[in-house]
Scaffold this motif. Structure first.
Motif: not given
Length: 128
Positions: A32-34, A38-40, A88-89, A108-111
């Protein structure tokens, strides 16, 4: 801003449905930050094209029962990497070889990971 409770609950529903059809190495990442779309991301491995199809169908059926409406479904023709978008996902069901090749977790390792509340024994099927 982190993933909504609704997104987390849907990710858990999808993960449990996949586990019921022998999906493995199931992880969820809070993107969600990136991403604004979508969130997940839920990422699931399957051992064969037939199993990819079975996992996808189980997830789709279970999500429908939970009133989650699918926006799109892509990749069924080959059943090597099927994407299910529930807004949402986004669920990625990948043949084990595609999972290793594309390594979405690395991209997506920063998530942060989302706790899917799955049984411990599912966490690393390939060591069984």
């Amino acid at each position: 801003m982190s993933a909504t409770e609704q997104a987390i609950e849907l990710a858990r529903v999808a993960a449990h449905a996949a586990l019921d059809k022998k999906g493995f190495d199931i992880v969820a990442l809070d993107v969600s930050e990136h991403l604004a779309i979508t969130d997940i991301f839920v990422i699931i491995s399957a051992a064969s094209e037939r199993q990819v199809s079975a996992v996808v169908d189980a997830i789709d059926q279970t999500m429908h029962e939970h009133k989650a409406h699918r926006a799109r479904r892509e990749g069924e023709r080959e059943n090597r990497w099927v994407l299910l978008d529930y807004v949402d996902i986004v669920v990625h069901v990948q043949h084990q070889e595609e999972r290793e090749l594309y390594s979405l977790e690395r991209l997506w390792k920063d998530c942060p990971a989302v706790d899917l509340q799955l049984p411990e024994e599912q966490l690393d099927w390939d060591q069984m």
